[in-house]
Design a protein around this motif. Structure first.
Motif, PDB file in Angstrom:
ATOM      1  N   ARG A 540      14.811  29.511   6.117  1.00 24.45           N
ATOM      2  CA  ARG A 540      15.482  28.641   5.186  1.00 24.45           C
ATOM      3  C   ARG A 540      15.870  29.530   3.765  1.00 24.45           C
ATOM      4  NH1 ARG A 540      15.809  23.357   5.945  1.00 24.45           N
ATOM      5  NH2 ARG A 540      14.651  22.256   7.642  1.00 24.45           N
ATOM      6  N   LYS A 541      14.953  30.293   3.380  1.00 25.20           N
ATOM      7  CA  LYS A 541      15.254  31.102   2.304  1.00 25.20           C
ATOM      8  C   LYS A 541      16.198  32.171   2.442  1.00 25.20           C
ATOM      9  CE  LYS A 541      12.815  34.134  -1.142  1.00 25.20           C
ATOM     10  NZ  LYS A 541      11.665  34.772  -1.221  1.00 25.20           N
ATOM     11  N   ALA A 542      16.250  32.621   3.611  1.00 26.84           N
ATOM     12  CA  ALA A 542      17.225  33.904   4.187  1.00 26.84           C
ATOM     13  C   ALA A 542      18.810  33.095   4.210  1.00 26.84           C
ATOM     14  CB  ALA A 542      16.935  34.498   5.301  1.00 26.84           C
ATOM     15  N   VAL A 543      18.764  31.845   4.584  1.00 28.15           N
ATOM     16  CA  VAL A 543      20.015  31.184   4.913  1.00 28.15           C
ATOM     17  C   VAL A 543      20.569  30.637   3.479  1.00 28.15           C
ATOM     18  CG1 VAL A 543      21.366  28.981   5.916  1.00 28.15           C
ATOM     19  CG2 VAL A 543      19.522  30.179   7.193  1.00 28.15           C
ATOM     20  N   SER A 699      18.342  28.196  15.127  1.00 24.87           N
ATOM     21  CA  SER A 699      18.517  29.393  14.342  1.00 24.87           C
ATOM     22  C   SER A 699      19.412  30.141  14.630  1.00 24.87           C
ATOM     23  CB  SER A 699      17.024  30.211  14.606  1.00 24.87           C
ATOM     24  OG  SER A 699      17.380  30.850  15.624  1.00 24.87           O
ATOM     25  N   VAL A 700      19.762  31.441  13.947  1.00 19.64           N
ATOM     26  CA  VAL A 700      20.813  32.485  13.821  1.00 19.64           C
ATOM     27  C   VAL A 700      20.890  33.008  15.011  1.00 19.64           C
ATOM     28  CG1 VAL A 700      19.066  34.221  13.364  1.00 19.64           C
ATOM     29  CG2 VAL A 700      21.593  34.479  13.039  1.00 19.64           C
ATOM     30  N   ASP A 701      19.801  32.882  16.253  1.00 25.74           N
ATOM     31  CA  ASP A 701      19.762  33.197  17.387  1.00 25.74           C
ATOM     32  C   ASP A 701      20.524  32.491  18.639  1.00 25.74           C
ATOM     33  OD1 ASP A 701      18.131  35.165  16.613  1.00 25.74           O
ATOM     34  OD2 ASP A 701      16.207  34.362  17.953  1.00 25.74           O
ATOM     35  N   GLU A 702      20.686  31.174  18.113  1.00 26.60           N
ATOM     36  CA  GLU A 702      21.515  30.240  19.084  1.00 26.60           C
ATOM     37  C   GLU A 702      23.126  30.482  18.526  1.00 26.60           C
ATOM     38  OE1 GLU A 702      21.072  26.068  20.182  1.00 26.60           O
ATOM     39  OE2 GLU A 702      19.157  26.091  19.215  1.00 26.60           O
ATOM     40  N   ARG A 703      23.406  30.723  17.069  1.00 21.13           N
ATOM     41  CA  ARG A 703      24.683  31.007  16.890  1.00 21.13           C
ATOM     42  C   ARG A 703      25.338  32.350  17.377  1.00 21.13           C
ATOM     43  NH1 ARG A 703      22.753  27.015  14.945  1.00 21.13           N
ATOM     44  NH2 ARG A 703      23.246  26.505  17.302  1.00 21.13           N
ATOM     45  N   GLU A 748      25.167  28.284   9.744  1.00 21.74           N
ATOM     46  CA  GLU A 748      23.865  27.982   9.604  1.00 21.74           C
ATOM     47  C   GLU A 748      23.824  27.067   8.236  1.00 21.74           C
ATOM     48  OE1 GLU A 748      20.450  28.283  11.783  1.00 21.74           O
ATOM     49  OE2 GLU A 748      22.246  27.585  12.555  1.00 21.74           O
ATOM     50  N   GLN A 749      24.342  27.701   7.117  1.00 18.52           N
ATOM     51  CA  GLN A 749      24.406  26.975   6.083  1.00 18.52           C
ATOM     52  C   GLN A 749      24.867  25.482   6.118  1.00 18.52           C
ATOM     53  OE1 GLN A 749      26.683  29.576   3.407  1.00 18.52           O
ATOM     54  NE2 GLN A 749      24.670  30.582   2.705  1.00 18.52           N
ATOM     55  N   LYS A 750      25.866  25.186   6.844  1.00 19.87           N
ATOM     56  CA  LYS A 750      26.443  23.738   7.124  1.00 19.87           C
ATOM     57  C   LYS A 750      25.341  23.209   8.006  1.00 19.87           C
ATOM     58  CE  LYS A 750      30.449  21.558   9.083  1.00 19.87           C
ATOM     59  NZ  LYS A 750      31.640  21.655   9.949  1.00 19.87           N
ATOM     60  N   ARG A 751      24.816  23.837   8.739  1.00 20.18           N
ATOM     61  CA  ARG A 751      23.837  23.020   9.614  1.00 20.18           C
ATOM     62  C   ARG A 751      22.584  22.543   8.598  1.00 20.18           C
ATOM     63  NH1 ARG A 751      19.307  23.781  12.693  1.00 20.18           N
ATOM     64  NH2 ARG A 751      19.089  26.009  12.043  1.00 20.18           N
TER      65      ARG A 751
END
Length: 755
Positions: A540-543, A699-703, A748-751
């Motif tokens: 979450r911190k990285a996003v 997570s980013v993996d899915e995107r 990811e930020q939107k999600r």
């Protein structure tokens, strides 16, 4: 041998005075019979030596048939009898009585035979015949589709016998009787033996009423005696003795453990023999890359001189070398693991045998050592490393210019090589040629300039297109600008058929599944885990920070197994592989992830007992040390793990010792993963290759997987099959990596509803 007996008749005319005396003819008797016996022994020994390769091939063929039939029987014994329903002709057949009688598989039906089926209640004889015909048809179908692979983890007696037979065939296949062709001597002896045998027997001579026949017998006996006393037979006896010694040693079968050790050390050689004796050569069209018939025929008829090669070529490899020689300026885009290096070496050896002296190989620095090894291992050519510090590189370059050989240099070093160097390059080979797809890059310009100076240029790449098909045009433009121009279709439509026809003069591509019948299967598994605790907070911190790279490796953030779901699963996979005494390669883009994995696997608390960890192998490590790491990994007895950066270990190294691959996070370019997997899943691999992709849900993996779906499809359609599948040349553009990152972070930020 001296002979004093005389068989001349009293009626034969006396010699005129002054004529040279003739050799004393041989009488029938013990001495004459000894000559015939000796002649027959030499003749039969030569015939036995000449027949040995085919005899040992037949032994290997029978051993192959036993293994194949065992596999076919096992498949049929597992196949439900209902599978025959669609093959039975005529009226509808009910299989319930057959199953009720215990014949519930196709194998059971074949074992019972027509008579056994006829004894089953409610099964008429005509029905039994139809069922039996269908069962045999099914057996033929299974026999055609079954793949015989030598399984080192099973080591059945039948497979051990097959390895022994292949080993024997390998040792007898080349001419074991060196020197002049012995078949001519065998023919000469054979012509004399029949009539000479008659001349050696008093009884047979007495029964021969024709004076001409008696004279023929005498002449044959004399000629046989002269031949056996000649220098050529004396030399042949020595060669026969050595050949018989070779055959005797070949007949001896080592212990099973030694046989399997030899197979594991040389699987490529054994599988080539298996393909030969089993008649498993790939379909001709597949081995020729489905080229148009006219080009394929021009390539096929070229005699390929392999006298300077130390290694035998597969059929499709010989075709690839011929393609490079006939078409002169081409791209060899074979799928990774099919031996593109070997094909380029074969083309260079052919040219060297015809008098060419200078060859140039341009490759990434990471594979200079591997190229040097391959030249020395497979050819009689001289390898020269034109790489390293300035003075050393310049000295090597001058030595190459003066004496010739295969100069092996890097893209960077090529830029420093003077264009006015007084050499005529017979063939320039560019390995990992997709590195020169950017026309604005300095290395691309250097390759293009040297390519223009070389008559023959061979680009090697298993991934000619990553983001845009226009990149493929750049590669073609270095070689054949006129072909590249034809790819730029104004109306934007270029279907697969037209594309293949256009690039056929310059592009050859074959896939593993088409030409490597012995290649074990590849099983891919997506290992989904959930972010939790400290890893979820780190993510979450990285996003929030919009830090794409931190998002990708957040699952490893704490560096402990307890806090990292991916690490837990990774350790479990390595443990399962260690239990099966299998070796593992762990690939990641990130060095800190590799350090974490290395630390965890090697720790007493969280690691896997008894597993040897090699690495991390990163881009900072010299090519020589990288190869040393792979050698250490390969030589390790028992379980081992090689931890490697995916860009460094995924190019140019052969890691067939590994049969388990773990990819720590999805890569933004599908071809990078394909290259990494192909380090292990390639010619010489003897075990099934299990690929585990570690992925975090939500997570980013899915995107990444979602946004790269189209990109992977484009890669498969184009790079695998040389076919755009009705796509326009630029329709598969999925954008730059920078754009991909931006879109993924925004999604990811939107999600997560983060500003």
């Amino acid at each position: 041998m001296a002979h004093t007996a005389d068989l001349t008749s009293d009626t034969e005319p006396a010699k005129a005075e002054g004529e040279p005396p003739e050799a004393t003819p041989l009488r029938p008797g013990r001495a004459a019979r000894a000559i015939v016996s000796d002649g027959r022994a030499v003749h039969d020994a030569i015939e036995a030596v000449l027949a040995a390769p085919e005899e040992s091939r037949e032994v290997a063929r029978r051993a192959y048939t036993v293994v194949r039939d065992q596999l076919v029987t096992g498949e049929l014994d597992r196949m439900p009898v209902d599978r025959l329903r669609e093959l039975v002709r005529g009226r509808r057949v009910t299989f319930a009585p057959v199953s009720d009688a215990g014949l519930d598989t196709v194998g059971a039906v074949l074992t019972a035979g027509t008579e056994g089926l006829g004894r089953v209640a409610r099964v008429r004889r005509r029905t039994a015949k139809r069922i039996m015909a269908a069962a045999w048809q099914m057996r033929e179908s299974v026999e055609e589709s079954i793949r015989v692979r030598i399984e080192p983890d099973a080591r059945t007696p039948e497979q051990t016998a097959l390895i022994a037979a292949l080993r024997r065939y390998e040792r007898t296949r080349p001419p074991v009787m060196k020197g002049p062709d012995p078949s001519a001597l065998a023919s000469e002896l054979g012509r004399h033996l029949g009539p000479a045998a008659r001349g050696a027997s008093r009884g047979r001579m007495l029964l021969t009423f024709s004076k001409r026949k008696r004279q023929e017998a005498r002449d044959a006996l004399a000629e046989l005696d002269a031949t056996l006393s000649s220098k050529k037979v004396t030399a042949a006896r020595k060669r026969l003795s050595r050949a018989e010694s070779v055959l005797e040693r070949a007949q001896k079968t080592p212990r099973a453990t030694r046989l399997w050790s030899d197979y594991l050390a040389r699987p490529v050689a054994y599988n080539a023999l298996l393909i030969e004796v089993g008649g498993l050569d790939p379909v001709k069209e597949a081995g020729q890359g489905f080229l148009p018939a006219d080009i394929a025929e021009q390539v096929r008829v070229l005699p390929l001189d392999q006298s300077l090669l130390k290694t035998s070529l597969r059929g499709y490899q010989a075709f690839g070398a011929r393609f490079a020689l006939v078409q002169e300026r081409v791209i060899l885009g074979d799928e990774m693991g099919l031996g593109k290096t070997m094909q380029s070496l074969a083309a260079m050896c052919h040219l060297a045998a015809k008098g060419a002296t200078h060859f140039l190989v341009v490759c990434p620095a990471s594979v200079v050592v591997n190229w040097t090894r391959e030249v020395e291992r497979h050819t009689l050519l001289e390898a020269r490393r034109v790489h390293g510090p300035g003075e050393k590189r310049e000295a090597a370059q001058q030595e190459w210019a003066a004496t010739g050989g295969v100069a092996i240099t890097t893209f960077e070093a090529l830029r420093a090589m003077p264009e006015d160097l007084d050499v005529s390059v017979a063939m320039m080979v560019v390995d990992e040629a997709h590195y020169v797809k950017n026309p604005n890059a300095l290395r691309t310009q250097a390759v293009s300039e040297w390519a223009a100076l070389s008559r023959r240029v061979l680009f090697l790449t298993g991934t000619p297109m990553e983001n845009k098909v226009r990149e493929f045009r750049v590669l073609v433009g270095h070689l054949r600008p006129e072909v590249a121009g034809n790819l730029d279709i104004a109306d934007g439509s270029l279907d697969g058929t037209r594309f293949r026809e256009t690039v056929a003069p310059v592009y050859l591509r074959r896939n593993q599944e088409d030409v490597l019948s012995e290649l074990p299967p590849r099983l891919e598994t997506q290992e989904w885990v959930a972010l939790e605790g400290s890893t979820l907070r780190a993510y979450r911190k990285a996003v929030l920070a919009g830090n794409f790279m931190a998002m990708r490796r957040a699952a490893y953030d704490p560096g402990t197994v307890k806090g990292s779901p991916k690490l837990r699963r990774l350790v479990e996979i390595v443990g399962e592989a260690a239990d099966g005494r299998r070796k593992v390669v762990v690939f990641s883009y990130f060095r800190d992830v590799l350090e974490t994995v290395t630390q965890v696997l090697g720790s007493e608390r969280d690691g896997v007992p008894g597993v040897h960890v090699v690495g991390p192998l990163t881009g900072d490590i010299s090519p020589t040390d990288r190869q040393a790491m792979v050698d250490e990994f390969t030589a390790t007895k028992g379980p081992a793990v090689l931890v490697s950066q995916i860009q460094a270990g995924g190019v140019g190294l052969n890691i067939q010792a590994a049969s388990v691959i773990i990819i720590a996070e999805p890569q933004l370019t599908p071809s990078i993963e394909e290259q990494a997997i192909a380090r292990a899943h390639r010619m010489g691999q003897v075990r099934r290759v299990d690929v585990h992709r570690l992925l975090c849900g939500d997570s980013v993996d899915e995107r990444v997987l979602e946004l790269l779906a189209d990109k992977r499809e484009a890669f498969d359609e184009y790079a695998r099959r040389s076919d755009l599948a009705n796509a326009a040349p630029d329709a598969v553009d999925t954008g730059s990596e920078t754009e991909l990152r931006r879109r993924i972070v925004a999604a990811e930020q939107k999600r997560l509803k983060v500003a």
